[in-house]
Design a protein around this motif. Structure first.
Motif, PDB file in Angstrom:
ATOM      1  N   ARG A  10       0.836  -1.207   0.000  1.00 38.50           N
ATOM      2  CA  ARG A  10       0.000   0.000   0.000  1.00 38.50           C
ATOM      3  C   ARG A  10       0.866   1.249   0.000  1.00 38.50           C
ATOM      4  O   ARG A  10       0.591   2.219  -0.718  1.00 38.50           O
ATOM      5  CB  ARG A  10      -0.913   0.006   1.225  1.00 38.50           C
ATOM      6  CG  ARG A  10      -2.017  -1.021   1.165  1.00 38.50           C
ATOM      7  CD  ARG A  10      -2.750  -1.055   2.474  1.00 38.50           C
ATOM      8  NE  ARG A  10      -3.774  -2.094   2.448  1.00 38.50           N
ATOM      9  CZ  ARG A  10      -4.256  -2.685   3.528  1.00 38.50           C
ATOM     10  NH1 ARG A  10      -3.838  -2.340   4.724  1.00 38.50           N
ATOM     11  NH2 ARG A  10      -5.185  -3.610   3.430  1.00 38.50           N
ATOM     12  N   LEU A  14       0.944   4.103  -2.834  1.00 39.35           N
ATOM     13  CA  LEU A  14       0.682   5.497  -2.513  1.00 39.35           C
ATOM     14  C   LEU A  14       1.824   6.381  -2.999  1.00 39.35           C
ATOM     15  O   LEU A  14       1.623   7.477  -3.520  1.00 39.35           O
ATOM     16  CB  LEU A  14       0.476   5.670  -1.004  1.00 39.35           C
ATOM     17  CG  LEU A  14       0.124   7.074  -0.524  1.00 39.35           C
ATOM     18  CD1 LEU A  14      -1.150   7.552  -1.219  1.00 39.35           C
ATOM     19  CD2 LEU A  14      -0.043   7.096   0.976  1.00 39.35           C
ATOM     20  N   SER A  49      -2.492  14.732   3.376  1.00 36.70           N
ATOM     21  CA  SER A  49      -3.441  14.661   2.268  1.00 36.70           C
ATOM     22  C   SER A  49      -4.499  15.718   2.491  1.00 36.70           C
ATOM     23  O   SER A  49      -5.390  15.532   3.303  1.00 36.70           O
ATOM     24  CB  SER A  49      -4.081  13.270   2.215  1.00 36.70           C
ATOM     25  OG  SER A  49      -3.096  12.301   2.008  1.00 36.70           O
ATOM     26  N   SER A  68      -4.154  14.306  -3.492  1.00 34.65           N
ATOM     27  CA  SER A  68      -4.339  12.885  -3.219  1.00 34.65           C
ATOM     28  C   SER A  68      -4.644  12.637  -1.744  1.00 34.65           C
ATOM     29  O   SER A  68      -4.065  13.274  -0.857  1.00 34.65           O
ATOM     30  CB  SER A  68      -3.080  12.117  -3.620  1.00 34.65           C
ATOM     31  OG  SER A  68      -3.272  10.739  -3.431  1.00 34.65           O
ATOM     32  N   TYR A  69      -5.566  11.709  -1.507  1.00 39.51           N
ATOM     33  CA  TYR A  69      -5.983  11.401  -0.135  1.00 39.51           C
ATOM     34  C   TYR A  69      -6.250   9.914  -0.030  1.00 39.51           C
ATOM     35  O   TYR A  69      -6.869   9.314  -0.924  1.00 39.51           O
ATOM     36  CB  TYR A  69      -7.255  12.188   0.221  1.00 39.51           C
ATOM     37  CG  TYR A  69      -7.738  11.965   1.633  1.00 39.51           C
ATOM     38  CD1 TYR A  69      -7.127  12.600   2.709  1.00 39.51           C
ATOM     39  CD2 TYR A  69      -8.809  11.105   1.892  1.00 39.51           C
ATOM     40  CE1 TYR A  69      -7.569  12.402   4.006  1.00 39.51           C
ATOM     41  CE2 TYR A  69      -9.259  10.901   3.192  1.00 39.51           C
ATOM     42  CZ  TYR A  69      -8.634  11.547   4.239  1.00 39.51           C
ATOM     43  OH  TYR A  69      -9.074  11.338   5.522  1.00 39.51           O
ATOM     44  N   MET A  70      -5.811   9.281   1.055  1.00 43.59           N
ATOM     45  CA  MET A  70      -6.095   7.866   1.286  1.00 43.59           C
ATOM     46  C   MET A  70      -7.300   7.725   2.202  1.00 43.59           C
ATOM     47  O   MET A  70      -7.312   8.239   3.327  1.00 43.59           O
ATOM     48  CB  MET A  70      -4.903   7.132   1.894  1.00 43.59           C
ATOM     49  CG  MET A  70      -5.224   5.670   2.231  1.00 43.59           C
ATOM     50  SD  MET A  70      -3.824   4.725   2.837  1.00 43.59           S
ATOM     51  CE  MET A  70      -3.027   4.329   1.289  1.00 43.59           C
ATOM     52  N   ARG A  72      -9.597   5.425   4.531  1.00 44.76           N
ATOM     53  CA  ARG A  72      -9.532   4.213   5.342  1.00 44.76           C
ATOM     54  C   ARG A  72     -10.957   3.702   5.563  1.00 44.76           C
ATOM     55  O   ARG A  72     -11.778   4.381   6.165  1.00 44.76           O
ATOM     56  CB  ARG A  72      -8.835   4.490   6.680  1.00 44.76           C
ATOM     57  CG  ARG A  72      -7.432   5.063   6.526  1.00 44.76           C
ATOM     58  CD  ARG A  72      -6.743   5.215   7.866  1.00 44.76           C
ATOM     59  NE  ARG A  72      -6.344   3.928   8.402  1.00 44.76           N
ATOM     60  CZ  ARG A  72      -6.162   3.678   9.705  1.00 44.76           C
ATOM     61  NH1 ARG A  72      -6.399   4.633  10.601  1.00 44.76           N
ATOM     62  NH2 ARG A  72      -5.796   2.492  10.115  1.00 44.76           N
ATOM     63  N   GLU A  87      -7.206  -3.670  -3.997  1.00 38.80           N
ATOM     64  CA  GLU A  87      -6.885  -2.302  -3.582  1.00 38.80           C
ATOM     65  C   GLU A  87      -6.127  -1.562  -4.681  1.00 38.80           C
ATOM     66  O   GLU A  87      -6.415  -0.398  -4.981  1.00 38.80           O
ATOM     67  CB  GLU A  87      -6.036  -2.314  -2.310  1.00 38.80           C
ATOM     68  CG  GLU A  87      -6.816  -2.502  -1.033  1.00 38.80           C
ATOM     69  CD  GLU A  87      -5.910  -2.381   0.184  1.00 38.80           C
ATOM     70  OE1 GLU A  87      -4.673  -2.421   0.001  1.00 38.80           O
ATOM     71  OE2 GLU A  87      -6.452  -2.261   1.288  1.00 38.80           O
ATOM     72  N   ASN A  91      -7.353   1.725  -6.481  1.00 40.58           N
ATOM     73  CA  ASN A  91      -6.553   2.947  -6.429  1.00 40.58           C
ATOM     74  C   ASN A  91      -6.376   3.553  -7.808  1.00 40.58           C
ATOM     75  O   ASN A  91      -6.520   4.765  -8.006  1.00 40.58           O
ATOM     76  CB  ASN A  91      -5.182   2.654  -5.813  1.00 40.58           C
ATOM     77  CG  ASN A  91      -5.260   2.346  -4.333  1.00 40.58           C
ATOM     78  OD1 ASN A  91      -6.254   2.661  -3.685  1.00 40.58           O
ATOM     79  ND2 ASN A  91      -4.236   1.723  -3.799  1.00 40.58           N
ATOM     80  N   ALA A 100      -8.160   9.767  -5.103  1.00 38.47           N
ATOM     81  CA  ALA A 100      -8.042   9.129  -3.797  1.00 38.47           C
ATOM     82  C   ALA A 100      -7.514   7.702  -3.948  1.00 38.47           C
ATOM     83  O   ALA A 100      -7.604   7.107  -5.024  1.00 38.47           O
ATOM     84  CB  ALA A 100      -9.393   9.099  -3.095  1.00 38.47           C
ATOM     85  N   THR A 101      -6.939   7.186  -2.880  1.00 33.05           N
ATOM     86  CA  THR A 101      -6.603   5.772  -2.785  1.00 33.05           C
ATOM     87  C   THR A 101      -7.388   5.184  -1.625  1.00 33.05           C
ATOM     88  O   THR A 101      -8.009   5.917  -0.854  1.00 33.05           O
ATOM     89  CB  THR A 101      -5.092   5.569  -2.577  1.00 33.05           C
ATOM     90  OG1 THR A 101      -4.672   6.323  -1.427  1.00 33.05           O
ATOM     91  CG2 THR A 101      -4.311   6.012  -3.796  1.00 33.05           C
ATOM     92  N   ASP A 103      -7.686   2.191   1.606  1.00 37.38           N
ATOM     93  CA  ASP A 103      -7.143   1.175   2.510  1.00 37.38           C
ATOM     94  C   ASP A 103      -8.322   0.359   3.011  1.00 37.38           C
ATOM     95  O   ASP A 103      -9.095   0.830   3.849  1.00 37.38           O
ATOM     96  CB  ASP A 103      -6.410   1.837   3.679  1.00 37.38           C
ATOM     97  CG  ASP A 103      -5.781   0.818   4.629  1.00 37.38           C
ATOM     98  OD1 ASP A 103      -5.816  -0.390   4.306  1.00 37.38           O
ATOM     99  OD2 ASP A 103      -5.262   1.232   5.684  1.00 37.38           O
TER     100      ASP A 103
END
Length: 524
Positions: A10, A14, A49, A68-70, A72, A87, A91, A100-101, A103
């Protein structure tokens, strides 16, 4: 694949995403998406992010650039072997849609309650969480765990508002506000059993004659006599004939808080379960089944999930919430394709437990609530993303037979979460080739002509009796599972249970629930 390996993958994905974004920005091709101001009460100004509140304007229009933002994403379920691969594919797609990505953070059902309680108490920074009326949704709202979503829905959830039957959002409100987005799925509910149809056929058992719990006695006698080693009916904590979905009990909110009405009745009198004839009669039938050897002897303590017990091949039937094709879905998950059938044992109903029975909330610790709502909106409107999350990668985890129907492959077992009912819009889902190709039309028909619970739309607020609720929950842990699985003598234990509940303050809870319910009914 170990958790450590997955985390490294991950981090690598990212990093690649960030490098890609830097490259794009240097070439003046940065992504521009419309975004209005919306931020968490706890948003941090130094968050790596950036959230919507500090998005960069392009200076020439009302659009803002998303960094960019992860996200969750926490939900119940078993981690899948190919989860990291899914995932990665998500992504790649999400970066083009909302930059965005993701998790994915599945938590096994067994420790789910404890881990979510800890997550809420510790204010862990997550973005999206599964929640449900029957899974302490109102309790977590009262703790401030979830954001109020009405404004976010208007700004970034128009796809949800356009596709979701308004009764879902109306039935999920707490004090007039939505704190989670319901899944677009079956609106009606029914309960009963899922059973091994191949075994019933082999032994000449006519399941069409079964209309009630009592009728199962003869069926289970036959199984016990002719299939030594097979458990006629498997039970565990919360999975019994007295489960709310089989008994049609409406707890008017969190099912762990006492005080029920009947979903298929007309009475609005709130009663403790031990004063409801249906509940007590079902306890007695269950006790008889246990004594006859129909129920697994470790039912009071066993934590094996129903699906896993069925998958073992040593179980004839399990209790289950039903809907069109539930038997076919379970058949795919357990490898028992063509060997399962379902049998309803009650009337179809619609209650708050259905409208708010599967939802996605945005955590009050989210650093970008707007982005979280964008993702939920995609799950309700984007067939590719929805099916990627539910079924995996086309050509590997499934093969398309046409635009709607898919068939499994040798790798389906590596990613088959069976969580469609949790994620967005089920009407976007593919249908397995072993299922009815008209499944979603049947769903729509299923939603018609169901009995509406008198308690639809009401959710009890237990703040005024918090101490009493905590006390009765502790009492229930000592008695409820043992009684509802038939593991103890009802005539002996039920009076003890009742007296312990009264000592813990159940009558005060019932009175407060009735008071609030009366006020709600009057307001309608």
């Amino acid at each position: 694949m170990t958790r450590t390996t997955r985390q490294l993958m991950r981090a690598w994905m990212l990093l690649l995403a960030c490098l890609s974004l830097i490259s794009a920005c240097s070439n003046h091709t940065g992504m521009n998406l419309p975004l209005k101001n919306s931020s968490s009460p706890e948003a941090e100004s130094n968050n790596e992010s950036a959230s919507s509140s500090n998005a960069v304007s392009d200076g020439e229009s009302n659009d803002h650039q998303l960094k960019s933002y992860m996200l969750r994403f926490v939900y119940p379920g078993s981690p899948q072997e190919d989860e990291a691969e899914i995932e990665s594919a998500m992504n790649e797609y999400l970066l083009t849609k909302i930059n965005a990505t993701i998790d994915l953070m599945p938590i096994e059902w067994g420790p789910w309650d404890d881990k979510i309680n800890l997550m809420v108490a510790s204010r862990e920074k997550v973005d999206i969480l599964f929640t449900a009326q029957w899974n302490k949704h109102a309790v977590n709202v009262s703790k401030g765990a979830f954001l109020e979503l009405d404004e976010l829905l208007e700004q970034y959830g128009q796809g949800i508002l356009q596709s979701l039957d308004p009764v879902f959002l109306a039935g999920a409100k707490i004090e007039g506000k939505n704190y989670a987005v319901p899944t677009n799925k079956e609106l009606a509910a029914q309960g009963g059993i899922v059973y091994r149809s191949d075994i019933a056929d082999e032994l000449g058992i006519d399941m069409s004659k079964v209309k009630s719990l009592e009728d199962l006695d003869e069926v289970y006698q036959t199984i016990l006599a002719q299939k030594p080693g097979m458990t006629p009916i498997y039970m565990k904590l919360g999975e019994t004939f007295n489960s709310h979905y089989v008994g049609n009990f409406d707890a008017l909110g969190d099912t762990s808080i006492p005080g029920i009405i009947l979903k298929d009745g007309d009475s609005t009198e709130v009663l403790p379960a031990y004063e409801v004839d249906r509940y007590v009669n079902t306890l007695r039938i269950t006790r008889q089944f246990y004594q006859k050897g129909y129920i697994n002897k470790d039912a009071a303590t066993n934590q094996t999930m129903n699906n896993d017990a069925l998958k073992s091949g040593d179980v004839f039937s399990i209790t289950s919430a039903l809907k069109p094709g539930k038997d076919e879905e379970l058949a795919i998950q357990t490898g028992l394709i063509g060997k399962l059938a379902q049998l309803p044992l009650n009337e179809k109903t619609i209650a708050t437990s259905e409208t708010a029975g599967s939802m996605l909330a945005i955590s009050s610790t989210s650093q970008d609530p707007a982005r979280a709502m964008m993702f939920i909106n995609l799950l309700h409107t984007d067939p590719y993303l929805n099916n990627l999350l539910n079924y995996g990668i086309e050509g590997k985890h499934y093969v398309k037979l046409n635009e709607l129907v898919i068939k499994p492959t040798e790798y389906t077992k590596n990613y088959n979460p069976g969580s469609n009912w949790m994620f967005g819009n089920q009407f976007l889902n593919y249908v397995w080739d072993s299922e009815n190709p008209e499944k979603w039309n049947v769903f729509r028909e299923f939603n018609q002509n169901a009995k509406i619970s008198p308690g639809l739309g009401f959710v009890f607020d237990g703040d005024q009796v918090r101490a009493e609720v905590a006390a009765v929950v502790n009492v229930a842990r000592q008695y409820q599972t043992a009684m509802e699985t038939g593991s103890v003598d009802v005539d002996k234990v039920l009076p003890e249970y009742r007296d312990s509940l009264k000592a813990a303050g159940i009558e005060k809870i019932i009175a407060e629930k009735q008071k609030q319910f009366n006020r709600y009914l009057a307001s309608k």
